[in-house]
Design an enzyme around this catalytic site. Structure first.
Site, mmCIF file in Angstrom:
data_model
loop_
_atom_site.group_PDB
_atom_site.id
_atom_site.type_symbol
_atom_site.label_atom_id
_atom_site.label_comp_id
_atom_site.label_asym_id
_atom_site.label_seq_id
_atom_site.Cartn_x
_atom_site.Cartn_y
_atom_site.Cartn_z
ATOM 1 N N GLU A 153 0.824 -1.213 0.000
ATOM 2 C CA GLU A 153 0.000 0.000 0.000
ATOM 3 C C GLU A 153 0.853 1.254 0.000
ATOM 4 O O GLU A 153 0.522 2.259 -0.632
ATOM 5 C CB GLU A 153 -0.916 0.015 1.228
ATOM 6 N N THR A 206 -5.967 8.113 -5.974
ATOM 7 C CA THR A 206 -5.974 8.070 -4.509
ATOM 8 C C THR A 206 -5.164 9.211 -3.900
ATOM 9 O O THR A 206 -5.582 9.849 -2.945
ATOM 10 C CB THR A 206 -5.413 6.721 -4.042
#
Lengths: 332, 332
Positions: A153, A206
């Site tokens: 991530e 994002t």
């Protein structure tokens, strides 16, 4: 769960050469996830049964990781194993368990849109980690893989968040109580909860979706928010779907991020009008989701919202699912 | 609870003249409460078995409310029924149920220190409301009294908060999910949880304690806080005392309010060293409280903290109690 507190991975209970020996392979699915869940920004997420990503991992005789194939990504993801979140996470895992000698080839089959706000990179990463765990016969609690998934991530989003990888890995509803030390709590949920997801095909990266969030907020809004997350968690434990619905309000993040989503408030009005329990942004968007009390309502909502987006000349993908309590699974 | 959502009081299931007729009286106890519970500023509270306040209420033949006696307040509370939180709340209740014709005399016996951060005014108000409910034979859910109790808080503190009155009225742990509309959720708790309370006799008026709290905060601190409140609520449902302890951290309010409390961090260090599960400020202070897993540890903590305060030439009151699940009760 016996031990919700996951602070450090010291000695996974490895590791024998698998019965299939070198050349053995495994095919793993890992689920998409809805992070934030409206009032739980950065600390809540849940997994769904579809969509999800698939990894086929093969042991090779030669140390090192290769990625031989990626499908479904329109050429957007790197085949370079030093730059791909799946291989990077797996590499961290192998080093941690002292098996840098292992050779692997990875095929990644994206079965969900990238940049959708549905935890696309997390699903791939978790599939990869679950595949290597399976190949090596590692019997440790899957939760022990979480720190490695967070490395992925970190590479994908610039920050090592856990609100997608944790539910993708553990299944169900997951609370990340704390990041330092990492403290993850699996939450129950009412059995009859359905999830309708609509991904409007517009671009909301994002990183940018994080940057527009205000860094300074009012205490009174924060109080509203933590009353709501406490209500949502209570509703999950009490199996009280109405309380869950009343609690899923976001006065801090949604007002900003909704601007990046076409007709967000109109879609909410439509979904709530059709009987949704709640409606909100999945992760950083642009996907939106609704909870419903039955499959029929969930299907109706996805159908009507897709029609509405088509009217705006925006393509969309839709999914209807219950909550996925199992996390990743071996397909073959 | 069947109905956690308390929005409006329309028609309590009144009301007959009590069997004792005019002249009937009742003696009621209502408990002290710990609001905020470290990470739940303005939305969480729980009730204890001691201390608490007592009200003796007598029906008179003549419409209107009188306060004939107040003890234990060092002359600080007004006998004027238009200025006392107990009579004001009871008056609102009587008007709401169409019984402004009722005549009452109230004795208020303060059995706990005023300005202690233990919900002193709430205990008195709830005792008064429970007394009139009992006298009139009102069978409605006690939760229906909450809006009237909040009127009393509005008078006492300048704001109609519910995090003391709600647990005083309902007993146990209570979440105020939302104020508008009022939405109150009763939470479970582990049976073996003990509470040690120490009130250092220094002056921290509620209004001032509110004013020093920052109005603007950082999003990242708010995220930490709502991860913790979600963890605390989970721990209460899961009966996981360690999770409760890990979650009871406050990065927003305690750092400011602790400055008003003598040797707060030293007292915390002492309590945690003696085996407390958690330690924090009760309400707006100056009282502090610790959760423990047994009575003995709670007693040791109160004893040692009292000794420490004595060394600082600060008097103190101490209390050791389990959590009070019953709320107010009739003493006679």
């Amino acid at each position: 769960m016996e031990d919700n507190k996951i602070q450090e991975v010291k000695s996974p209970s490895l590791i024998t050469t698998p019965s299939g020996g070198w050349g053995a392979s495994v095919h793993v699915f890992a689920p998409a996830t809805v992070a934030n869940v409206v009032c739980g920004f950065d600390v809540l997420g849940f997994a769904v049964n579809e969509p999800g990503d698939e990894v086929i991992m093969r042991m090779t005789g030669k140390p090192g990781i290769t990625i031989s194939k990626i499908t479904g990504d329109d050429g957007r993801l790197p085949l370079d194993p030093a730059k791909n979140t799946v291989s990077v996470s797996v590499q961290h895992y192998l080093q941690s368990v002292g098996r840098a000698d292992v050779g692997l080839d990875i095929e990644l089959h994206k079965k969900m849109p990238i940049g959708s706000g549905l935890g696309s990179s997390s699903a791939s990463t978790v599939a990869g980690l679950f595949a290597i765990k399976t190949l090596l016969g590692d019997e440790a609690d899957p939760a022990k893989l979480l720190p490695f998934a967070m490395k992925g991530e970190e590479m994908a989003c610039g920050q090592g968040h856990a609100d997608n990888v944790a539910p993708a890995l553990l299944g169900g509803f997951v609370l990340i109580r704390s990041y330092e030390p990492l403290d993850v709590v699996r939450l129950p949920h009412p059995a009859g909860l359905w999830c309708a997801i609509v991904f409007p095909d517009v671009d909301v990266p994002t990183r940018e979706a994080r940057q527009i969030i205000r860094k300074n907020i009012q205490m009174k809004d924060a109080v509203t928010q933590w009353g709501n997350i406490a209500g949502l968690v209570s509703g999950l434990f009490m199996q009280d779907i109405d309380l869950i619905g009343r609690s899923m309000k976001d006065v801090l993040v949604e007002p900003v991020r909704s601007m990046l989503i076409p007709d967000f408030y109109k879609m909410r009005e439509m979904a709530m009008g059709m009987g949704a329990v709640s409606f909100g942004i999945s992760g950083s968007g642009p996907s939106v989701f609704a909870f419903t009390k039955d499959e029929e309502t969930a299907r109706l909502i996805t159908q009507k919202l897709q029609q509405h987006l088509t009217g705006l000349k925006i393509g969309s993908n839709t999914y209807v699912s219950t909550i996925n309590d199992a996390g990743p699974r071996v397909l073959g």
